[in-house]
Enzyme design. Structure first.
Site, PDB file in Angstrom:
ATOM      1  N   ARG A 121       0.833  -1.207   0.000  1.00 46.35           N
ATOM      2  CA  ARG A 121       0.000   0.000   0.000  1.00 46.35           C
ATOM      3  C   ARG A 121       0.870   1.261   0.000  1.00 46.35           C
ATOM      4  O   ARG A 121       1.874   1.327   0.709  1.00 46.35           O
ATOM      5  CB  ARG A 121      -0.945  -0.008   1.204  1.00 46.35           C
ATOM      6  CG  ARG A 121      -1.942  -1.133   1.084  1.00 46.35           C
ATOM      7  CD  ARG A 121      -3.070  -1.065   2.095  1.00 46.35           C
ATOM      8  NE  ARG A 121      -3.811  -2.323   2.076  1.00 46.35           N
ATOM      9  CZ  ARG A 121      -4.769  -2.624   1.203  1.00 46.35           C
ATOM     10  NH1 ARG A 121      -5.141  -1.738   0.298  1.00 46.35           N
ATOM     11  NH2 ARG A 121      -5.371  -3.798   1.230  1.00 46.35           N
ATOM     12  N   HIS A 177       7.651   1.006 -11.121  1.00 43.93           N
ATOM     13  CA  HIS A 177       6.476   0.624 -10.338  1.00 43.93           C
ATOM     14  C   HIS A 177       5.214   1.044 -11.060  1.00 43.93           C
ATOM     15  O   HIS A 177       5.207   1.995 -11.849  1.00 43.93           O
ATOM     16  CB  HIS A 177       6.500   1.246  -8.940  1.00 43.93           C
ATOM     17  CG  HIS A 177       6.658   2.732  -8.935  1.00 43.93           C
ATOM     18  ND1 HIS A 177       7.876   3.343  -9.112  1.00 43.93           N
ATOM     19  CD2 HIS A 177       5.747   3.734  -8.760  1.00 43.93           C
ATOM     20  CE1 HIS A 177       7.717   4.659  -9.042  1.00 43.93           C
ATOM     21  NE2 HIS A 177       6.438   4.923  -8.849  1.00 43.93           N
ATOM     22  N   GLU A 214       8.919   9.852  -8.876  1.00 40.82           N
ATOM     23  CA  GLU A 214       9.715  10.250  -7.707  1.00 40.82           C
ATOM     24  C   GLU A 214      10.689   9.163  -7.289  1.00 40.82           C
ATOM     25  O   GLU A 214      11.786   9.470  -6.800  1.00 40.82           O
ATOM     26  CB  GLU A 214       8.788  10.573  -6.528  1.00 40.82           C
ATOM     27  CG  GLU A 214       7.933  11.799  -6.756  1.00 40.82           C
ATOM     28  CD  GLU A 214       6.860  11.964  -5.686  1.00 40.82           C
ATOM     29  OE1 GLU A 214       6.839  11.181  -4.717  1.00 40.82           O
ATOM     30  OE2 GLU A 214       6.040  12.877  -5.846  1.00 40.82           O
ATOM     31  N   VAL A 215      10.290   7.918  -7.405  1.00 41.18           N
ATOM     32  CA  VAL A 215      11.140   6.808  -6.949  1.00 41.18           C
ATOM     33  C   VAL A 215      11.684   6.073  -8.180  1.00 41.18           C
ATOM     34  O   VAL A 215      10.899   5.549  -8.986  1.00 41.18           O
ATOM     35  CB  VAL A 215      10.357   5.837  -6.046  1.00 41.18           C
ATOM     36  CG1 VAL A 215      11.267   4.700  -5.592  1.00 41.18           C
ATOM     37  CG2 VAL A 215       9.778   6.575  -4.838  1.00 41.18           C
ATOM     38  N   ILE A 267       2.098   4.830   0.889  1.00 44.55           N
ATOM     39  CA  ILE A 267       2.111   5.493   2.196  1.00 44.55           C
ATOM     40  C   ILE A 267       1.259   6.772   2.188  1.00 44.55           C
ATOM     41  O   ILE A 267       0.810   7.232   3.240  1.00 44.55           O
ATOM     42  CB  ILE A 267       3.576   5.773   2.616  1.00 44.55           C
ATOM     43  CG1 ILE A 267       3.694   5.916   4.120  1.00 44.55           C
ATOM     44  CG2 ILE A 267       4.174   6.954   1.876  1.00 44.55           C
ATOM     45  CD1 ILE A 267       5.117   5.802   4.625  1.00 44.55           C
TER      46      ILE A 267
END
Ligand code: AMP
Length: 124
Positions: free
Chosen positions: A32, A104, A99-100, A34
């Protein structure tokens, strides 16, 4: 762009940071978000070190790619949104708002998701 092994999802995969797991298997982990933007907001990441979808498409094996997409579907099922529908989002690079830097897919749902993107990006 070289893969940064210190990105936050790499740390989650190594068990250095906790996560709220929805689904896991040999190819992928789903957990999930954050900061959920809808009642259901799950991230699905491959276990392999890939920066974004382009990197994943070029370097991942056929088994990894098939396993990843099966994990996306399994995570949507386990999160309870498969029946009513949901949206997949893969932010990619600077213009995509990624951002990461570990590939994903966001699963967002749990009710009507709404317009696909905001009408004016300069008002985000
Ligand atoms: P993106 O902008 O597509 O790179 O999305 C990164 C997502 O990761 C954001 O929605 C964040 O809320 C989420 N995120 C960052 N850190 C964590 C964490 N430790 N656990 C779960 N989700 C996270």
């Amino acid at each position: 762009m070289a893969y940064d092994p210190d990105n936050i999802f790499a740390k989650i995969l190594r068990g250095e940071i906790p996560n709220d797991t929805v689904h896991e298997d040999e190819h992928a982990l789903a957990f999930r978000d954050i900061h959920p933007v809808r009642p259901v907001h799950v991230l699905v990441i491959p276990r392999g070190a890939y920066v974004d979808v382009g990197d994943f498409a070029v370097r991942a094996t056929a088994d990894e790619i098939a396993g990843f997409w099966r994990a996306v579907a399994a995570a949507a099922e386990k999160a309870g949104v498969a029946g009513g529908g949901y949206r997949l989002i893969a932010n990619t690079g600077a213009n995509g708002g990624q951002e990461v830097p570990h590939f994903h897919v966001h699963i967002v749902g749990g009710g009507r998701v709404g317009p696909m993107v905001s009408p004016r990006p300069d008002r985000n």
